[in-house]
Scaffold this motif. Structure first.
Motif, PDB file in Angstrom:
ATOM      1  N   MET A 187      57.015  43.484  52.468  1.00  0.00           N
ATOM      2  CA  MET A 187      57.895  44.624  52.201  1.00  0.00           C
ATOM      3  C   MET A 187      59.337  44.148  52.075  1.00  0.00           C
ATOM      4  SD  MET A 187      59.032  47.634  54.774  1.00  0.00           S
ATOM      5  CE  MET A 187      58.116  46.672  55.949  1.00  0.00           C
ATOM      6  N   ALA A 188      59.973  44.634  51.122  1.00  0.00           N
ATOM      7  CA  ALA A 188      61.411  44.365  51.041  1.00  0.00           C
ATOM      8  C   ALA A 188      62.131  45.370  51.918  1.00  0.00           C
ATOM      9  CB  ALA A 188      61.899  44.526  49.605  1.00  0.00           C
ATOM     10  N   GLY A 189      63.351  45.082  52.183  1.00  0.00           N
ATOM     11  CA  GLY A 189      64.158  46.092  52.827  1.00  0.00           C
ATOM     12  C   GLY A 189      63.891  46.322  54.285  1.00  0.00           C
ATOM     13  N   SER A 190      63.639  45.272  55.027  1.00  0.00           N
ATOM     14  CA  SER A 190      63.515  45.509  56.454  1.00  0.00           C
ATOM     15  C   SER A 190      64.415  44.589  57.248  1.00  0.00           C
ATOM     16  CB  SER A 190      62.063  45.394  56.896  1.00  0.00           C
ATOM     17  OG  SER A 190      61.595  44.090  56.806  1.00  0.00           O
ATOM     18  N   VAL A 191      64.693  45.000  58.457  1.00  0.00           N
ATOM     19  CA  VAL A 191      65.569  44.258  59.358  1.00  0.00           C
ATOM     20  C   VAL A 191      64.914  44.236  60.731  1.00  0.00           C
ATOM     21  CG1 VAL A 191      67.820  44.279  60.527  1.00  0.00           C
ATOM     22  CG2 VAL A 191      67.663  44.942  58.119  1.00  0.00           C
ATOM     23  N   ASN A 192      64.960  43.096  61.357  1.00  0.00           N
ATOM     24  CA  ASN A 192      64.348  42.913  62.681  1.00  0.00           C
ATOM     25  C   ASN A 192      65.306  42.069  63.497  1.00  0.00           C
ATOM     26  OD1 ASN A 192      62.862  42.072  64.892  1.00  0.00           O
ATOM     27  ND2 ASN A 192      61.156  41.228  63.713  1.00  0.00           N
ATOM     28  N   LYS A 193      66.097  42.723  64.303  1.00  0.00           N
ATOM     29  CA  LYS A 193      67.177  42.018  64.980  1.00  0.00           C
ATOM     30  C   LYS A 193      67.286  42.427  66.438  1.00  0.00           C
ATOM     31  CE  LYS A 193      70.901  40.951  62.890  1.00  0.00           C
ATOM     32  NZ  LYS A 193      71.025  39.514  63.225  1.00  0.00           N
ATOM     33  N   VAL A 194      67.434  41.423  67.289  1.00  0.00           N
ATOM     34  CA  VAL A 194      67.653  41.665  68.717  1.00  0.00           C
ATOM     35  C   VAL A 194      68.960  40.998  69.117  1.00  0.00           C
ATOM     36  CG1 VAL A 194      66.769  41.295  71.046  1.00  0.00           C
ATOM     37  CG2 VAL A 194      65.177  41.644  69.153  1.00  0.00           C
ATOM     38  N   ILE A 195      69.767  41.719  69.848  1.00  0.00           N
ATOM     39  CA  ILE A 195      71.016  41.173  70.375  1.00  0.00           C
ATOM     40  C   ILE A 195      70.990  41.303  71.890  1.00  0.00           C
ATOM     41  CG2 ILE A 195      73.507  41.561  70.545  1.00  0.00           C
ATOM     42  CD1 ILE A 195      73.452  42.393  67.599  1.00  0.00           C
ATOM     43  N   LEU A 196      71.127  40.192  72.566  1.00  0.00           N
ATOM     44  CA  LEU A 196      71.130  40.202  74.026  1.00  0.00           C
ATOM     45  C   LEU A 196      72.373  39.504  74.549  1.00  0.00           C
ATOM     46  CD1 LEU A 196      67.458  39.028  74.800  1.00  0.00           C
ATOM     47  CD2 LEU A 196      68.289  41.383  74.667  1.00  0.00           C
ATOM     48  N   VAL A 197      72.913  40.058  75.608  1.00  0.00           N
ATOM     49  CA  VAL A 197      73.882  39.335  76.422  1.00  0.00           C
ATOM     50  C   VAL A 197      73.341  39.390  77.841  1.00  0.00           C
ATOM     51  CG1 VAL A 197      76.216  39.282  77.367  1.00  0.00           C
ATOM     52  CG2 VAL A 197      75.856  39.917  74.977  1.00  0.00           C
ATOM     53  N   GLY A 198      73.054  38.227  78.398  1.00  0.00           N
ATOM     54  CA  GLY A 198      72.477  38.217  79.742  1.00  0.00           C
ATOM     55  C   GLY A 198      72.532  36.827  80.348  1.00  0.00           C
ATOM     56  N   ASN A 199      71.890  36.709  81.484  1.00  0.00           N
ATOM     57  CA  ASN A 199      71.946  35.444  82.224  1.00  0.00           C
ATOM     58  C   ASN A 199      70.566  34.790  82.299  1.00  0.00           C
ATOM     59  OD1 ASN A 199      74.808  35.561  83.580  1.00  0.00           O
ATOM     60  ND2 ASN A 199      73.922  37.600  83.754  1.00  0.00           N
ATOM     61  N   LEU A 200      70.564  33.484  82.261  1.00  0.00           N
ATOM     62  CA  LEU A 200      69.308  32.752  82.374  1.00  0.00           C
ATOM     63  C   LEU A 200      68.799  32.793  83.819  1.00  0.00           C
ATOM     64  CD1 LEU A 200      70.455  31.525  79.696  1.00  0.00           C
ATOM     65  CD2 LEU A 200      69.241  29.436  80.300  1.00  0.00           C
ATOM     66  N   VAL A 240      60.969  22.837  71.011  1.00  0.00           N
ATOM     67  CA  VAL A 240      61.041  24.275  71.209  1.00  0.00           C
ATOM     68  C   VAL A 240      61.623  24.515  72.580  1.00  0.00           C
ATOM     69  CG1 VAL A 240      59.774  26.429  71.355  1.00  0.00           C
ATOM     70  CG2 VAL A 240      58.997  24.647  69.817  1.00  0.00           C
ATOM     71  N   VAL A 241      62.534  25.458  72.667  1.00  0.00           N
ATOM     72  CA  VAL A 241      63.124  25.764  73.970  1.00  0.00           C
ATOM     73  C   VAL A 241      62.824  27.209  74.330  1.00  0.00           C
ATOM     74  CG1 VAL A 241      65.260  25.930  75.287  1.00  0.00           C
ATOM     75  CG2 VAL A 241      64.956  24.080  73.644  1.00  0.00           C
ATOM     76  N   ASN A 242      62.357  27.411  75.546  1.00  0.00           N
ATOM     77  CA  ASN A 242      62.125  28.755  76.054  1.00  0.00           C
ATOM     78  C   ASN A 242      63.171  29.125  77.089  1.00  0.00           C
ATOM     79  OD1 ASN A 242      59.277  29.933  75.188  1.00  0.00           O
ATOM     80  ND2 ASN A 242      59.108  27.719  75.346  1.00  0.00           N
ATOM     81  N   LEU A 243      63.668  30.343  76.944  1.00  0.00           N
ATOM     82  CA  LEU A 243      64.618  30.857  77.923  1.00  0.00           C
ATOM     83  C   LEU A 243      64.087  32.137  78.531  1.00  0.00           C
ATOM     84  CD1 LEU A 243      67.936  30.680  75.818  1.00  0.00           C
ATOM     85  CD2 LEU A 243      66.953  28.886  77.265  1.00  0.00           C
ATOM     86  N   SER A 244      64.451  32.365  79.742  1.00  0.00           N
ATOM     87  CA  SER A 244      64.161  33.636  80.393  1.00  0.00           C
ATOM     88  C   SER A 244      65.499  34.289  80.704  1.00  0.00           C
ATOM     89  CB  SER A 244      63.366  33.366  81.671  1.00  0.00           C
ATOM     90  OG  SER A 244      62.992  34.573  82.260  1.00  0.00           O
ATOM     91  N   ILE A 245      65.744  35.398  80.051  1.00  0.00           N
ATOM     92  CA  ILE A 245      67.073  36.014  80.140  1.00  0.00           C
ATOM     93  C   ILE A 245      66.989  37.402  80.749  1.00  0.00           C
ATOM     94  CG2 ILE A 245      68.987  36.903  78.763  1.00  0.00           C
ATOM     95  CD1 ILE A 245      68.674  34.618  76.906  1.00  0.00           C
ATOM     96  N   ALA A 246      67.866  37.641  81.685  1.00  0.00           N
ATOM     97  CA  ALA A 246      67.915  38.950  82.345  1.00  0.00           C
ATOM     98  C   ALA A 246      69.037  39.804  81.794  1.00  0.00           C
ATOM     99  CB  ALA A 246      68.126  38.754  83.844  1.00  0.00           C
ATOM    100  N   THR A 247      68.710  41.040  81.511  1.00  0.00           N
ATOM    101  CA  THR A 247      69.762  42.032  81.264  1.00  0.00           C
ATOM    102  C   THR A 247      69.574  43.134  82.293  1.00  0.00           C
ATOM    103  OG1 THR A 247      68.382  43.243  79.673  1.00  0.00           O
ATOM    104  CG2 THR A 247      69.875  41.588  78.786  1.00  0.00           C
ATOM    105  N   SER A 248      70.640  43.741  82.703  1.00  0.00           N
ATOM    106  CA  SER A 248      70.531  44.767  83.739  1.00  0.00           C
ATOM    107  C   SER A 248      71.398  45.955  83.406  1.00  0.00           C
ATOM    108  CB  SER A 248      70.982  44.213  85.088  1.00  0.00           C
ATOM    109  OG  SER A 248      70.365  42.996  85.372  1.00  0.00           O
TER     110      SER A 248
END
Lengths: 170, 170, 170, 170
Positions: free
Chosen positions: D1-14, D29-37
DNA sequence: TTTT
DNA sequence: TTTT
């Protein structure tokens, strides 16, 4: 028109203390000047280069003006979500001028302080002493007010818009 | 400076066909004028009110200039992701002027056409006539046959920046 | 914690009609299933490939549940802004399961319909004429066809949260 | 499909140090575990309440894996931009499981460290033991201590993808 | 004018 | 598991 979105997201530092103006109706407007910067290595010279962009931010949302006034200072790092707005005005000579600003107003605005430890010079251990949190930020000597931001989250007010008059927002 | 973000997200409609300028070095720059609008009911009068904001968008990214030139037309609805930039210039009388623009350049820019006219079964005329593209919005009276754009996604080029010279981007 | 942001922005199409559930307290929750897709040209085979991602969206915000219920249908294209949330639950065999959803709740949520002319059968010319375009809404009475939302903006309600009970939101 | 957007914005702590995995092909590959509260005041009890959300982040972009590995540590505050992806896998008992992750891959991804701890001159204790904090950069030779990374920007690599092998990214 |  |  239905179906439009106008959103600006900034993470940057304040170039100056917030400017607070009181409105006739008792409300307040806060202006911020926020810097964002990019740096890159010049392909030709190999030098590292940097460019800073300055953003004029205007806060109308009641909860957010309070947060800005209470917790932000020159140098503070903030996350800001607002919308673009271009305003027309006349300078003293009658010339038309246009200013584009990032406006925080109504829903879908956000302001979050990102540097809990301002320009702490001393020890910052513990984070959680007596007063429970950020102390930082420039209670810079001299007269007057003095700062002392503590728990800077502008999310809270949005959840209970009327709940801030008699309480700290955290 | 490390640690800053400068991002603009717009969903709106083009007020005009894209303006394409050729650069000395063979590159292109495309300017768009995009409208976003909000409407609300006036608390006092109860009337429905609407305000339109116009955004000047400048596209430098090679892949995106091509997409803009090929698929966008007056009336097109687009999703745009770029960054704020204020430019200083002199008008003919030597006066300093400032223009704030949404710049699409480098990574973290995006341009996606949102009115693919999905399941057009019927007439699509007007979209593909002489000028080869969307002219927007259904004045579809007249003649013109035509093809019309089909798969307008500016994401693809970003995944293979050099891959568009000999192929349709979808 | 102060200083965090949790935001999801999606533009995609509904895979099904919205699922509306009534809550004990009179409220409603609406679930959407939204597809986003990317396509790219395989570097090896040169083939065009495409991958679709499905997102579970849960709407709690009162104004937005109404918009979703009234104007969205299978196939609708929407802009959505919400936040990530992972929920733990037990399946019938008592196994722990986790579901990650995009939740629209409170401020900083948004839902905007992007295909104003869904399955308009009639004329939509002009945008500015007599009726000026989208009329849409809820002729979903009887059997069959259904749908066809047209003038879908979930911004309005946010500006006057209580203003929708007795009026169409546009 | 054209015309789609899939975006996540996070500000948090590891929540932990980054997990780095080496791929057969030499990549990482790096994995992070990020907390938002979020925190809010309970409308009924008046108590302050808080809820933390944990996000699984997976970094494939070459430039960003390097930045993550070099500059991020347990407790680091980051700005992240990626996209949602749900992965199906089987647990040891053959049960289907689904994991939703925030993937940083290709263009339109971003990772910016927000707590530069700038020019930490003094104590950095508290951040994770042994060496305390960002060591970052170029496991530059031998010994001891380690300095405290300072200029952590993942933007740079994006501008010159190949430019990091022999240079500090800032 | 900030920050690194 | 983070942070305040």
């Amino acid at each position: 028109m239905a179906g439009s979105v106008n959103k600006v997201i900034l993470v940057g530092n304040l170039g100056n203390d917030p400017e607070v103006r009181n409105l006739p109706n008792g409300g307040k407007v806060v202006n911020l000047s926020i810097a964002t910067s990019e740096s890159w290595k010049d392909r030709n010279t190999g030098e590292r280069r940097e460019k800073t962009e300055w953003h004029r931010v205007v806060i109308f949302s009641e909860g957010l003006t309070r947060v800005a006034e209470s917790y932000l200072r020159k140098g503070s790092k903030v996350y800001i979500e607002g919308q673009l707005q271009t305003r027309k005005w006349q300078d003293q000579s009658g010339q038309d001028k246009y200013s584009t600003e990032v406006v925080l107003q109504g829903f879908n605005s956000n302001l979050t302080l990102l540097d809990g430890r301002g320009d702490n010079s001393g020890d910052n251990s513990g984070y959680g002493g007596g007063d429970g949190g950020f102390r930082g930020v420039r209670d810079n000597g001299g007269g007057g007010g003095g700062g002392g931001a503590r728990r800077p989250s502008a999310n809270a007010p949005a959840f209970e818009p009327g709940g801030m008059d008699d309480d700290i927002p955290f």
